[in-house]
Design a protein around this motif. Structure first.
Motif, PDB file in Angstrom:
ATOM      1  N   MET B  69       0.870  -1.175   0.000  1.00  0.00           N
ATOM      2  CA  MET B  69       0.000   0.000   0.000  1.00  0.00           C
ATOM      3  C   MET B  69       0.903   1.220   0.000  1.00  0.00           C
ATOM      4  SD  MET B  69      -2.972  -1.175   2.623  1.00  0.00           S
ATOM      5  CE  MET B  69      -4.074  -2.507   2.147  1.00  0.00           C
ATOM      6  N   VAL B  70       0.648   2.127  -0.933  1.00  0.00           N
ATOM      7  CA  VAL B  70       1.556   3.268  -1.108  1.00  0.00           C
ATOM      8  C   VAL B  70       0.835   4.390  -1.844  1.00  0.00           C
ATOM      9  CG1 VAL B  70       2.487   2.455  -3.322  1.00  0.00           C
ATOM     10  CG2 VAL B  70       3.908   3.869  -1.846  1.00  0.00           C
ATOM     11  N   GLY B  71       1.293   5.597  -1.637  1.00  0.00           N
ATOM     12  CA  GLY B  71       0.676   6.761  -2.285  1.00  0.00           C
ATOM     13  C   GLY B  71       0.927   6.774  -3.786  1.00  0.00           C
ATOM     14  N   TYR B  72      -0.052   7.283  -4.518  1.00  0.00           N
ATOM     15  CA  TYR B  72       0.083   7.424  -5.974  1.00  0.00           C
ATOM     16  C   TYR B  72       1.277   8.310  -6.320  1.00  0.00           C
ATOM     17  CZ  TYR B  72      -1.123   8.881 -10.732  1.00  0.00           C
ATOM     18  OH  TYR B  72      -1.088   9.160 -12.080  1.00  0.00           O
ATOM     19  N   ASP B  73       1.594   9.281  -5.444  1.00  0.00           N
ATOM     20  CA  ASP B  73       2.724  10.188  -5.687  1.00  0.00           C
ATOM     21  C   ASP B  73       4.034   9.406  -5.824  1.00  0.00           C
ATOM     22  OD1 ASP B  73       2.116   9.797  -2.801  1.00  0.00           O
ATOM     23  OD2 ASP B  73       3.980  10.879  -2.501  1.00  0.00           O
ATOM     24  N   VAL B  74       4.213   8.372  -4.988  1.00  0.00           N
ATOM     25  CA  VAL B  74       5.444   7.567  -5.054  1.00  0.00           C
ATOM     26  C   VAL B  74       5.490   6.791  -6.369  1.00  0.00           C
ATOM     27  CG1 VAL B  74       6.753   5.702  -3.954  1.00  0.00           C
ATOM     28  CG2 VAL B  74       5.585   7.408  -2.538  1.00  0.00           C
ATOM     29  N   LEU B  75       4.322   6.271  -6.801  1.00  0.00           N
ATOM     30  CA  LEU B  75       4.264   5.516  -8.061  1.00  0.00           C
ATOM     31  C   LEU B  75       4.564   6.425  -9.254  1.00  0.00           C
ATOM     32  CD1 LEU B  75       1.071   3.351  -7.364  1.00  0.00           C
ATOM     33  CD2 LEU B  75       3.468   2.719  -7.028  1.00  0.00           C
ATOM     34  N   ARG B  76       4.035   7.638  -9.228  1.00  0.00           N
ATOM     35  CA  ARG B  76       4.277   8.588 -10.322  1.00  0.00           C
ATOM     36  C   ARG B  76       5.751   8.997 -10.377  1.00  0.00           C
ATOM     37  NH1 ARG B  76       0.121  11.660 -13.273  1.00  0.00           N
ATOM     38  NH2 ARG B  76       1.681  13.269 -13.599  1.00  0.00           N
ATOM     39  N   GLU B  77       6.359   9.172  -9.207  1.00  0.00           N
ATOM     40  CA  GLU B  77       7.743   9.661  -9.178  1.00  0.00           C
ATOM     41  C   GLU B  77       8.741   8.568  -9.539  1.00  0.00           C
ATOM     42  OE1 GLU B  77       8.983  12.597  -8.975  1.00  0.00           O
ATOM     43  OE2 GLU B  77      11.085  12.142  -8.583  1.00  0.00           O
ATOM     44  N   LYS B  78       8.505   7.334  -9.021  1.00  0.00           N
ATOM     45  CA  LYS B  78       9.511   6.268  -9.179  1.00  0.00           C
ATOM     46  C   LYS B  78       9.229   5.342 -10.350  1.00  0.00           C
ATOM     47  CE  LYS B  78      11.683   7.476  -5.413  1.00  0.00           C
ATOM     48  NZ  LYS B  78      13.014   8.062  -5.531  1.00  0.00           N
ATOM     49  N   VAL B 117      13.329  25.583  -9.314  1.00  0.00           N
ATOM     50  CA  VAL B 117      12.161  24.967  -8.681  1.00  0.00           C
ATOM     51  C   VAL B 117      12.670  23.874  -7.750  1.00  0.00           C
ATOM     52  CG1 VAL B 117      10.024  23.690  -9.074  1.00  0.00           C
ATOM     53  CG2 VAL B 117      10.752  25.414 -10.740  1.00  0.00           C
ATOM     54  N   ALA B 118      12.484  24.042  -6.434  1.00  0.00           N
ATOM     55  CA  ALA B 118      12.942  23.043  -5.469  1.00  0.00           C
ATOM     56  C   ALA B 118      11.884  21.969  -5.289  1.00  0.00           C
ATOM     57  CB  ALA B 118      13.253  23.706  -4.124  1.00  0.00           C
ATOM     58  N   SER B 119      12.302  20.701  -5.212  1.00  0.00           N
ATOM     59  CA  SER B 119      11.323  19.623  -5.060  1.00  0.00           C
ATOM     60  C   SER B 119      11.961  18.328  -4.596  1.00  0.00           C
ATOM     61  CB  SER B 119      10.604  19.375  -6.395  1.00  0.00           C
ATOM     62  OG  SER B 119       9.527  18.473  -6.200  1.00  0.00           O
ATOM     63  N   LYS B 120      11.149  17.532  -3.886  1.00  0.00           N
ATOM     64  CA  LYS B 120      11.525  16.143  -3.611  1.00  0.00           C
ATOM     65  C   LYS B 120      11.095  15.275  -4.791  1.00  0.00           C
ATOM     66  CE  LYS B 120       9.703  16.651   0.808  1.00  0.00           C
ATOM     67  NZ  LYS B 120       8.979  16.158   1.985  1.00  0.00           N
ATOM     68  N   TYR B 121      10.192  15.802  -5.613  1.00  0.00           N
ATOM     69  CA  TYR B 121       9.621  15.042  -6.743  1.00  0.00           C
ATOM     70  C   TYR B 121      10.265  15.529  -8.037  1.00  0.00           C
ATOM     71  CZ  TYR B 121       6.268  13.393  -3.354  1.00  0.00           C
ATOM     72  OH  TYR B 121       5.691  12.796  -2.267  1.00  0.00           O
ATOM     73  N   VAL B 122      11.557  15.218  -8.183  1.00  0.00           N
ATOM     74  CA  VAL B 122      12.306  15.787  -9.299  1.00  0.00           C
ATOM     75  C   VAL B 122      11.787  15.285 -10.649  1.00  0.00           C
ATOM     76  CG1 VAL B 122      14.423  16.309  -8.030  1.00  0.00           C
ATOM     77  CG2 VAL B 122      14.117  14.041  -8.992  1.00  0.00           C
ATOM     78  N   ASN B 123      11.389  14.029 -10.739  1.00  0.00           N
ATOM     79  CA  ASN B 123      10.898  13.507 -12.016  1.00  0.00           C
ATOM     80  C   ASN B 123       9.543  14.108 -12.375  1.00  0.00           C
ATOM     81  OD1 ASN B 123      13.157  11.827 -12.364  1.00  0.00           O
ATOM     82  ND2 ASN B 123      12.253  10.296 -11.005  1.00  0.00           N
ATOM     83  N   CYS B 124       8.630  14.149 -11.399  1.00  0.00           N
ATOM     84  CA  CYS B 124       7.309  14.733 -11.658  1.00  0.00           C
ATOM     85  C   CYS B 124       7.451  16.206 -12.037  1.00  0.00           C
ATOM     86  CB  CYS B 124       6.424  14.616 -10.414  1.00  0.00           C
ATOM     87  SG  CYS B 124       5.979  12.930  -9.985  1.00  0.00           S
ATOM     88  N   ALA B 125       8.325  16.932 -11.321  1.00  0.00           N
ATOM     89  CA  ALA B 125       8.490  18.362 -11.583  1.00  0.00           C
ATOM     90  C   ALA B 125       9.064  18.577 -12.978  1.00  0.00           C
ATOM     91  CB  ALA B 125       9.387  18.991 -10.517  1.00  0.00           C
TER      92      ALA B 125
END
Lengths: 215, 215
Positions: B69-78, B117-125
């Motif tokens: 079980m995991v957030g969609y954000d992690v799936l989109r980023e990784k 643009v600072a982010s932990k989600y570098v791929n999504c950004a």
């Protein structure tokens, strides 16, 4: 005004103690009720930024902080474009290869080719096994790397060890030490040359104080 | 026995509640005194693995856990190679572009070319700004991304927003929503086809329960 980036976590206390000894008080960062991540020292000489250890070199590289304190492990893994000025002595630990105590391996070279190695330090781990000419698959993890061998996902791990307690609790043993790490003083390279706001004087005071404590 | 990878942090409580409703009790993970990261449910049906949210898809991709079980954000980023089975409804948040409230920008396209643009989600950004045909420099951070605009290191951030409280406290405002995220049920693709230990039956029960709660 100078800005100094300080790392959250295990090295914060010693970082703040060192800066206190040279006349900069950021002890508010140790107050659990504090939510501010940017504070100015009471003497008005410098601003402190409280950030994740991995983010310290980012703020220094972009010049948002002229100085930073961070573990050598982060510098080895991320290779940021910062000036590496001094070993601060505290925060000692080592990056090691570890396997299950029940495994037959007694050195890194005993690992079978194409073994899986779980690590948060993917670059350090890759460089190390390449230097051994041993092809392995690095499995990138963000936390609890010791679960790699426990669940059977990886034969080995490459992880930071300080007391060795976590390894022991998880029935893991160290095979090799990649390198030893301590806290380091880093600076923005251009700032270090241009020397704004008495930067070099502060660096000298931090260096002298770190040496006095270490000896 | 089946293994289920559960994410530490904000979604843990709801993940455990959902599994309890289908007869699997991992509530020991919510006990602050518990140090075990791998426990077997009292009924002996399944093992739970407690790992960082970003590590959940790693354990599932390598087949060490059949379910996660995991957030969609992690799936989109990784973009891990896992089967994406169901929206679990909880853990709602959004990935947004935000800037200082004092900035003149009112949409992402107002940002000057080559903004930081600072982010932990570098791929999504990166994907988002590429889709806008706006060249920006992504500054990768691990935590406290809101410090980017505060310190002047970046014009904007791309970060997860749930209540918006952190943005407000730091005088930041949302410009755009990249996507909405919720907790998802994922599976190891091969396990999903081979169906060991009644995996599909468990998936059906979790799906039905999640739909019942969401409606």
């Amino acid at each position: 005004m100078l800005t100094i980036a300080l790392p959250k976590g295990g090295m914060l206390k010693d970082s703040i103690r060192l800066l206190q000894a040279v006349g900069l008080d950021f002890s508010l960062f140790l107050d659990s009720a504090n939510r501010q991540l940017q504070i100015t020292d009471a003497s008005g000489q410098a601003t402190g930024l409280l950030v994740r250890a991995q983010d310290v070199p980012v703020y220094v590289e972009y010049g948002q902080a002229q100085l930073g304190m961070v573990g050598y492990d982060v510098l080895r893994e991320k290779k940021p474009a910062v000036a590496h000025l001094a070993d601060l002595g505290f925060g000692g630990c080592r990056l090691s290869v570890a396997v299950k105590t029940t495994s037959p391996y007694r050195s890194a070279l005993d690992l079978p080719a194409h073994s899986r190695v779980a690590s948060k330090y993917v670059n350090c781990a890759r460089d190390y096994f390449q230097s051994l000419d041993l092809p392995v698959e690095i499995v990138p993890l963000y936390g609890s790397v010791e679960l790699g061998p426990i669940t059977g996902m990886s034969e080995a791990i490459v992880d930071l060890v300080s007391t060795g307690k976590t390894l022991k609790e998880n029935n893991l043993m160290e095979l090799e030490v990649l390198y030893h790490s301590t806290a380091r003083l880093i600076a923005h390279p251009l700032s270090y040359r241009v020397n704004p706001y008495g930067l070099k004087d502060l660096i000298d005071r931090v260096r002298t104080q770190a040496e006095a404590v270490t000896v």
